[in-house]
Each structure stands twice: as structure tokens, then as C-alpha cells.
Write a protein that holds these residues in place. Sequence first.
Motif, mmCIF file in Angstrom:
data_model
loop_
_atom_site.group_PDB
_atom_site.id
_atom_site.type_symbol
_atom_site.label_atom_id
_atom_site.label_comp_id
_atom_site.label_asym_id
_atom_site.label_seq_id
_atom_site.Cartn_x
_atom_site.Cartn_y
_atom_site.Cartn_z
ATOM 1 N N CYS A 80 0.834 -1.204 0.000
ATOM 2 C CA CYS A 80 0.000 0.000 0.000
ATOM 3 C C CYS A 80 0.866 1.249 0.000
ATOM 4 O O CYS A 80 1.933 1.272 0.609
ATOM 5 C CB CYS A 80 -0.905 0.032 1.224
ATOM 6 S SG CYS A 80 -2.135 -1.281 1.288
ATOM 7 N N LYS A 92 -5.989 8.270 1.422
ATOM 8 C CA LYS A 92 -6.410 6.948 0.964
ATOM 9 C C LYS A 92 -5.189 6.050 0.861
ATOM 10 O O LYS A 92 -4.077 6.525 0.632
ATOM 11 C CB LYS A 92 -7.083 7.028 -0.418
ATOM 12 C CG LYS A 92 -8.398 7.757 -0.443
ATOM 13 C CD LYS A 92 -9.468 6.885 0.136
ATOM 14 C CE LYS A 92 -10.830 7.529 -0.002
ATOM 15 N NZ LYS A 92 -11.874 6.704 0.550
ATOM 16 N N ASP A 94 -3.711 3.301 -1.511
ATOM 17 C CA ASP A 94 -3.786 2.649 -2.820
ATOM 18 C C ASP A 94 -3.041 1.331 -2.661
ATOM 19 O O ASP A 94 -1.827 1.327 -2.477
ATOM 20 C CB ASP A 94 -3.132 3.529 -3.883
ATOM 21 C CG ASP A 94 -3.221 2.920 -5.266
ATOM 22 O OD1 ASP A 94 -4.174 2.155 -5.523
ATOM 23 O OD2 ASP A 94 -2.323 3.193 -6.089
ATOM 24 N N GLN A 96 -2.204 -2.855 -3.610
ATOM 25 C CA GLN A 96 -2.145 -4.003 -4.507
ATOM 26 C C GLN A 96 -2.139 -5.235 -3.607
ATOM 27 O O GLN A 96 -1.253 -5.384 -2.762
ATOM 28 C CB GLN A 96 -0.873 -3.941 -5.357
ATOM 29 C CG GLN A 96 -0.797 -4.974 -6.446
ATOM 30 C CD GLN A 96 -1.663 -4.632 -7.643
ATOM 31 O OE1 GLN A 96 -1.969 -3.482 -7.894
ATOM 32 N NE2 GLN A 96 -2.059 -5.631 -8.387
ATOM 33 N N ASN A 115 -5.274 -7.856 -6.944
ATOM 34 C CA ASN A 115 -6.380 -6.911 -6.913
ATOM 35 C C ASN A 115 -5.833 -5.545 -6.502
ATOM 36 O O ASN A 115 -5.032 -5.450 -5.580
ATOM 37 C CB ASN A 115 -7.428 -7.369 -5.888
ATOM 38 C CG ASN A 115 -8.624 -6.447 -5.838
ATOM 39 O OD1 ASN A 115 -9.314 -6.267 -6.830
ATOM 40 N ND2 ASN A 115 -8.864 -5.860 -4.683
ATOM 41 N N ARG A 116 -6.235 -4.525 -7.203
ATOM 42 C CA ARG A 116 -5.838 -3.158 -6.840
ATOM 43 C C ARG A 116 -7.097 -2.416 -6.414
ATOM 44 O O ARG A 116 -8.116 -2.464 -7.092
ATOM 45 C CB ARG A 116 -5.168 -2.464 -8.007
ATOM 46 C CG ARG A 116 -4.770 -1.045 -7.661
ATOM 47 C CD ARG A 116 -3.933 -0.377 -8.734
ATOM 48 N NE ARG A 116 -2.866 0.323 -8.057
ATOM 49 C CZ ARG A 116 -1.591 -0.011 -8.085
ATOM 50 N NH1 ARG A 116 -1.202 -1.048 -8.783
ATOM 51 N NH2 ARG A 116 -0.690 0.690 -7.436
ATOM 52 N N ASP A 117 -6.998 -1.718 -5.287
ATOM 53 C CA ASP A 117 -8.156 -0.987 -4.777
ATOM 54 C C ASP A 117 -7.672 0.137 -3.871
ATOM 55 O O ASP A 117 -6.530 0.146 -3.433
ATOM 56 C CB ASP A 117 -9.067 -1.929 -3.996
ATOM 57 C CG ASP A 117 -10.520 -1.497 -4.008
ATOM 58 O OD1 ASP A 117 -10.806 -0.337 -4.381
ATOM 59 O OD2 ASP A 117 -11.376 -2.316 -3.640
ATOM 60 N N GLU A 118 -8.568 1.089 -3.617
ATOM 61 C CA GLU A 118 -8.293 2.181 -2.689
ATOM 62 C C GLU A 118 -9.130 1.988 -1.438
ATOM 63 O O GLU A 118 -10.291 1.590 -1.518
ATOM 64 C CB GLU A 118 -8.650 3.533 -3.307
ATOM 65 C CG GLU A 118 -7.653 4.046 -4.282
ATOM 66 C CD GLU A 118 -7.961 5.481 -4.702
ATOM 67 O OE1 GLU A 118 -8.885 6.099 -4.151
ATOM 68 O OE2 GLU A 118 -7.264 5.968 -5.600
ATOM 69 N N PHE A 119 -8.510 2.277 -0.285
ATOM 70 C CA PHE A 119 -9.186 2.108 0.986
ATOM 71 C C PHE A 119 -8.961 3.341 1.843
ATOM 72 O O PHE A 119 -7.930 3.998 1.742
ATOM 73 C CB PHE A 119 -8.652 0.878 1.727
ATOM 74 C CG PHE A 119 -8.722 -0.378 0.923
ATOM 75 C CD1 PHE A 119 -9.917 -1.049 0.764
ATOM 76 C CD2 PHE A 119 -7.586 -0.884 0.299
ATOM 77 C CE1 PHE A 119 -9.982 -2.208 0.014
ATOM 78 C CE2 PHE A 119 -7.646 -2.034 -0.450
ATOM 79 C CZ PHE A 119 -8.847 -2.699 -0.600
ATOM 80 N N THR A 125 -7.338 -2.147 4.972
ATOM 81 C CA THR A 125 -7.718 -2.801 3.718
ATOM 82 C C THR A 125 -8.952 -3.669 3.887
ATOM 83 O O THR A 125 -9.308 -4.071 4.980
ATOM 84 C CB THR A 125 -6.571 -3.679 3.195
ATOM 85 O OG1 THR A 125 -6.234 -4.623 4.205
ATOM 86 C CG2 THR A 125 -5.361 -2.856 2.827
ATOM 87 N N MET A 129 -13.077 -7.881 -2.402
ATOM 88 C CA MET A 129 -12.942 -7.947 -3.867
ATOM 89 C C MET A 129 -11.856 -8.934 -4.278
ATOM 90 O O MET A 129 -12.015 -9.659 -5.267
ATOM 91 C CB MET A 129 -12.667 -6.564 -4.442
ATOM 92 C CG MET A 129 -13.891 -5.648 -4.395
ATOM 93 S SD MET A 129 -13.579 -4.018 -5.095
ATOM 94 C CE MET A 129 -13.042 -4.390 -6.742
ATOM 95 N N LYS A 133 -12.374 -12.355 -6.590
ATOM 96 C CA LYS A 133 -11.545 -12.752 -7.742
ATOM 97 C C LYS A 133 -11.005 -14.165 -7.553
ATOM 98 O O LYS A 133 -10.961 -14.952 -8.506
ATOM 99 C CB LYS A 133 -10.397 -11.785 -7.934
ATOM 100 C CG LYS A 133 -10.775 -10.483 -8.577
ATOM 101 C CD LYS A 133 -9.549 -9.647 -8.858
ATOM 102 C CE LYS A 133 -9.901 -8.383 -9.593
ATOM 103 N NZ LYS A 133 -8.710 -7.581 -9.942
#
Length: 137
Positions: A80, A92, A94, A96, A115-119, A125, A129, A133
Motif C-alpha cells: 500500500c 487513501k 492505494d 495491490q 487486486n488493486r483498490d483504494e481504501f 484494507t 474484492m 476474484k
Amino acid sequence: MRIMIDPDSFEPEEHVRLQHALVDSGKWAVIDRARGMKAIQKEQERLHRDQVDRFDDRQKWAHWGRLYGGGAVVVGHVQCTKKMNFWMSAWKNDCQQFINLVDSNTGEIITAIDNRDEFDAELGTDWTMAVDKLNKA
């Protein structure tokens, strides 16, 4: 499939979050190899080790093998970086997220996802998601 999460591949809070996401998905029987395993071992030692006439060692180890046995090991990693969300004036993360499902008998990687996402930086985290996957893979 019965799976266990490698507790050494995650920070403790990430381990717990992934464990909950896997259980909540309803697709996996998750074996706790971290604190849960230690607690069960202590209990088994109290029940079986101290009562030598109850089980011999072979029976005890067979029982523990059924209790702890899993078809695959979940090995994961998260990276992150913090970034400012200027529209909302909030930090946030970001992130992976990586999950590898490794066959516990052969060591072969059954599947690998990322998975890539923003928290929200305050909340940490969320593995929902990434587990979705994994379930699709």
C-alpha cells in the motif's frame, strides 16, 4: 476445499481481514493456523497428552492431522501507498493485494490473483474484492 492462511505472509491485522473475507464468501472451510491453532493445541494437550491411557501417540497425531489438515495454503501479500484524495481532503491507501493458493501436497500454485483498490487510510484494507476474484478463478 479446506484451506489455511499462512500467518507469516501477512501482518496480523491483514491475516484476520483476509480470514474473515474468505469465511464470509461461503466458498472455503478456513483452518486457523495462527492463534486458533495454538489455542486448540493447548486444549488437545490438556485432553490427550496428560491422559496417557486415553490415546496413544499414533491415534493422537492422526486426530490432529484430521483437525489441522488442509488441501491448500493461502499465501498473500499486500503493498500500500498513501495518497491524498484532493476532492474529499482525505488520505487513501492505494493497495495491490496478492493471493496465491498453493497445493499443500505438491507445492504447486493452484491459482494466483491480484487486486488493486483504494481504501480509507483510517480503516485499513478490505479483502472482499480480492476474495471474489479468487472465488471466480
